[in-house]
Design an enzyme around this catalytic site. Sequence first.
Site, PDB file in Angstrom:
ATOM      1  N   TYR B 145       2.300   3.590 -12.193  1.00  6.25           N
ATOM      2  CA  TYR B 145       1.869   3.995 -11.174  1.00  6.25           C
ATOM      3  C   TYR B 145       2.768   4.639 -10.127  1.00  6.25           C
ATOM      4  CZ  TYR B 145      -0.766   3.046  -6.902  1.00  6.25           C
ATOM      5  OH  TYR B 145      -1.437   2.948  -4.807  1.00  6.25           O
ATOM      6  N   LYS B 149       2.196   8.748  -9.394  1.00  7.75           N
ATOM      7  CA  LYS B 149       1.860   9.509  -8.220  1.00  7.75           C
ATOM      8  C   LYS B 149       3.231   9.694  -7.960  1.00  7.75           C
ATOM      9  CE  LYS B 149      -1.589   7.345  -6.819  1.00  7.75           C
ATOM     10  NZ  LYS B 149      -2.859   7.497  -6.461  1.00  7.75           N
TER      11      LYS B 149
HETATM   12  N1  LIG Z   1      -4.940   0.073  -1.068  1.00  6.20           N
HETATM   13  C1  LIG Z   1      -3.617  -0.182  -0.953  1.00  6.20           C
HETATM   14  O1  LIG Z   1      -3.189  -0.468  -0.210  1.00  6.20           O
HETATM   15  C2  LIG Z   1      -3.150   1.863  -0.718  1.00  6.20           C
HETATM   16  C3  LIG Z   1      -1.746   1.802  -1.117  1.00  6.20           C
HETATM   17  C4  LIG Z   1      -1.533   3.101  -1.598  1.00  6.20           C
HETATM   18  C5  LIG Z   1      -2.124   3.713  -1.954  1.00  6.20           C
HETATM   19  N2  LIG Z   1      -3.402   3.772  -2.108  1.00  6.20           N
HETATM   20  C6  LIG Z   1      -4.325   4.305  -2.524  1.00  6.20           C
HETATM   21  O2  LIG Z   1      -5.594   4.911  -2.234  1.00  6.20           O
HETATM   22  C7  LIG Z   1      -6.574   5.293  -3.244  1.00  6.20           C
HETATM   23  C8  LIG Z   1      -7.457   4.397  -2.981  1.00  6.20           C
HETATM   24  O3  LIG Z   1      -7.097   3.289  -2.777  1.00  6.20           O
HETATM   25  P1  LIG Z   1      -8.084   2.319  -2.467  1.00  6.20           P
HETATM   26  O4  LIG Z   1      -7.694   0.625  -2.273  1.00  6.20           O
HETATM   27  O5  LIG Z   1      -9.812   1.935  -2.189  1.00  6.20           O
HETATM   28  O6  LIG Z   1      -8.626   1.704  -4.407  1.00  6.20           O
HETATM   29  P2  LIG Z   1      -9.982   1.690  -5.359  1.00  6.20           P
HETATM   30  O7  LIG Z   1      -9.378   0.546  -6.461  1.00  6.20           O
HETATM   31  O8  LIG Z   1     -10.634   0.539  -4.453  1.00  6.20           O
HETATM   32  O9  LIG Z   1     -10.591   3.251  -5.334  1.00  6.20           O
HETATM   33  C9  LIG Z   1     -10.313   3.852  -6.515  1.00  6.20           C
HETATM   34  C10 LIG Z   1     -11.938   4.093  -6.866  1.00  6.20           C
HETATM   35  O10 LIG Z   1     -10.755   4.840  -7.870  1.00  6.20           O
HETATM   36  C11 LIG Z   1     -12.271   5.326  -8.725  1.00  6.20           C
HETATM   37  N3  LIG Z   1     -11.676   5.732 -10.428  1.00  6.20           N
HETATM   38  C12 LIG Z   1     -11.211   4.831 -10.354  1.00  6.20           C
HETATM   39  N4  LIG Z   1     -10.858   5.470 -12.047  1.00  6.20           N
HETATM   40  C13 LIG Z   1     -11.546   6.688 -11.915  1.00  6.20           C
HETATM   41  C14 LIG Z   1     -12.321   7.562 -12.650  1.00  6.20           C
HETATM   42  N5  LIG Z   1     -11.517   7.376 -13.976  1.00  6.20           N
HETATM   43  N6  LIG Z   1     -13.206   8.221 -12.706  1.00  6.20           N
HETATM   44  C15 LIG Z   1     -13.109   8.746 -11.059  1.00  6.20           C
HETATM   45  N7  LIG Z   1     -12.739   7.119 -10.100  1.00  6.20           N
HETATM   46  C16 LIG Z   1     -12.286   6.535 -10.902  1.00  6.20           C
HETATM   47  C17 LIG Z   1     -12.428   3.743  -8.158  1.00  6.20           C
HETATM   48  O11 LIG Z   1     -14.074   3.526  -9.412  1.00  6.20           O
HETATM   49  C18 LIG Z   1     -12.187   3.515  -7.081  1.00  6.20           C
HETATM   50  O12 LIG Z   1     -13.545   3.344  -6.469  1.00  6.20           O
HETATM   51  C19 LIG Z   1      -5.809   5.404  -4.657  1.00  6.20           C
HETATM   52  O13 LIG Z   1      -5.212   6.607  -4.684  1.00  6.20           O
HETATM   53  C20 LIG Z   1      -4.340   4.203  -4.272  1.00  6.20           C
HETATM   54  O14 LIG Z   1      -4.008   4.873  -4.938  1.00  6.20           O
HETATM   55  C21 LIG Z   1      -3.921   2.946  -1.623  1.00  6.20           C
END
Ligand SMILES: NC(=O)c1ccc[n+]([C@@H]2O[C@H](COP(=O)([O-])OP(=O)(O)OC[C@H]3O[C@@H](n4cnc5c(N)ncnc54)[C@H](O)[C@@H]3O)[C@@H](O)[C@H]2O)c1
Lengths: 323, 323
Positions: B145, B149
């Site tokens: 991951y 990224k």
């Molecule tokens: N929440 C955290 O702690 C955190 C920390 C660091 C980075 N991030 C990043 O922030 C972003 C949002 O995170 P989040 O917590 O909302 O995650 P989340 O898992 O709630 O949301 C990710 C969304 O991406 C969608 N998705 C996954 N694969 C897909 C595909 N092939 N086509 C279309 N949609 C797809 C999922 O359905 C989901 O709704 C992500 O990029 C994540 O890596 C989050």
Amino acid sequence: MHVIVTGGAGFLGARLIQRLLDEGAPIDGERITRVTSIDLAACPVADDRVESLTGDIADPALIAKALGDDTGAVCHLAAVVSAQAEADFELGMRVNLDATRTLLEACRAHPKRLRFLFASSLAVFGPGLSQPVAEAIGPQPRSSYGAQKAMGELLVNDYSRRGFVDGRVCRLPTIVVRPGKPNRAASSFASSIIREPLAGVEVICPVVGELPLWLSSPRTVVANLVHALLLDGAALGDWRTLNLPGITVTVTQMLDALERVAGPSARQLVRVEPDAAIDAIVASWPGGLEVERPLGLGFQADSDFDAIIHAYLDDERGDELDN
Amino acid sequence: MHVIVTGGAGFLGARLIQRLLDEGAPIDGERITRVTSIDLAACPVADDRVESLTGDIADPALIAKALGDDTGAVCHLAAVVSAQAEADFELGMRVNLDATRTLLEACRAHPKRLRFLFASSLAVFGPGLSQPVAEAIGPQPRSSYGAQKAMGELLVNDYSRRGFVDGRVCRLPTIVVRPGKPNRAASSFASSIIREPLAGVEVICPVVGELPLWLSSPRTVVANLVHALLLDGAALGDWRTLNLPGITVTVTQMLDALERVAGPSARQLVRVEPDAAIDAIVASWPGGLEVERPLGLGFQADSDFDAIIHAYLDDERGDELDN
Ligand SMILES: NC(=O)c1ccc[n+]([C@@H]2O[C@H](COP(=O)([O-])OP(=O)(O)OC[C@H]3O[C@@H](n4cnc5c(N)ncnc54)[C@H](O)[C@@H]3O)[C@@H](O)[C@H]2O)c1
Ligand SMILES: NC(=O)c1ccc[n+]([C@@H]2O[C@H](COP(=O)([O-])OP(=O)(O)OC[C@H]3O[C@@H](n4cnc5c(N)ncnc54)[C@H](O)[C@@H]3O)[C@@H](O)[C@H]2O)c1
């Protein structure tokens, strides 16, 4: 053991193949018995043990053809160099990024965990770093070439961490003196400003004299690549990217050395005419890196720039690979 | 102006859409009039201005369908999160790397230079860094991951440097408290150890109490994402990657805060049982980053962890997006 060298027709690839065969370098106790070059051009090394596959490294069929049961290592040197990758974005992405991934996937599918040596570059670094640049400092490339190499580094590291390959990433300094003709690396001038005057030919230097460069001779870098390939992976630790040793020399110091070796008339053949496109790329690279760890691991640096010029003159006399 | 949000059905994506519409946030003086979510799932934001395209973000046809003449920005949040990308390498590569590239290519083909906001993560960093981690320190990810990224960051920067997009890369802290169910992020426990006890439910904490985490609340990170989108690109300079502000809190300090807010009985619902697979990923992330520059640019941090818990309790009462 069989070793694959991509870019085996290139400047460093051909020298690496020659050296691997000369030394018979044993990997994990097994001697290298044959080498396959994969390159758009034929490998110039005249040796029965060398097979030359010509074609595009991005072609999985070619890679499949090269891999054998006896393959133990892949040295990935084929690349679209800096100025060309800047001029042709798609080509750079395809060769520098996609082909690296295709090659890693082919290695992953191989029954053995293959050693995978990746030639990266100091071009992954960006400007404004305090120098010498520490090991933990990250890529902030100001060229597509640098970005593509930095992505390749990440791939090789992740494939290594997962156990798909046993990777080694070497960030090469700028290599001088490169014989033959200028190439499409932004740093090509660093060789030209020495090579052409030594041959009595006028040359334009596209950067200012104060610019510090991080340099290695072909001999030293090839020795370092062999060393990186033969090292036990455990010695490298978890993170497989190494800044290879070099020496810091300004363009003016290079020309001073040229004058010491070949006299004032040679130096007078060099005319400084800054070129913004070259400068934007080359001046973003650091002129010096911290290399205590690689030196401790047995990697080498050249002694000084005069020695680099003398080594070039020696090689020019003796080396059949020069073209 | 039309804005696309990938991952618009996700935890942060849905909140970002809601906030962009609530604020009507003007980009380059133009108000946001409609938003398209692209996600495997339907966007839960109930608003006429939201169109929800369901499907795979790696599908260029879906992206083409979303892009319009009035599109001005793309916020790319869709991702396969850490533990899942570790378990399914191919899926992570396809969604986190390939889809990012496909999306960037689609933006490049658009007549306007689109703003491109990319949600990266502190997971790009590796272990052993002196903390707070300085801006120039590079990714040495210990998860696929993180590697994916980090490659995405390089792509967005190079596409920005070439003028293909106007990119902004935000490295998110671990976001707590995430409502709802645990997800497949390795850091999922950081929310669970607060959320479950607050609901009177027992929970296992898979890491030791001394582990420092770099945290942000959903409110703060969404405000920061909006800020990153609205900022003039020139303010960010040449290198478009930013470490978003967070606060450094150990697991024990989190549980102390839980106890302050909800009493000792809540804390007693947490049982520490270290899990090597989770620990290998999460303990490799730094617990604190240097964020003077982002703070100077107007990005925000939460005041302390008690405030983060209180904000969660507030949101739980009021927020229709919680599921
Ligand atoms: N929440 C955290 O702690 C955190 C920390 C660091 C980075 N991030 C990043 O922030 C972003 C949002 O995170 P989040 O917590 O909302 O995650 P989340 O898992 O709630 O949301 C990710 C969304 O991406 C969608 N998705 C996954 N694969 C897909 C595909 N092939 N086509 C279309 N949609 C797809 C999922 O359905 C989901 O709704 C992500 O990029 C994540 O890596 C989050
Ligand atoms: N020489 C330097 O100063 C220097 C510095 C840093 C890094 N490097 C890296 O070291 C490696 C070798 O460099 P070099 O100086 O020998 O370069 P080179 O240009 O002499 O050799 C590269 C070789 O790759 C081959 N190649 C290019 N595209 C190909 C394709 N699609 N399929 C198959 N072969 C292809 C070329 O034909 C060429 O023979 C490269 O990866 C380069 O990026 C070199």
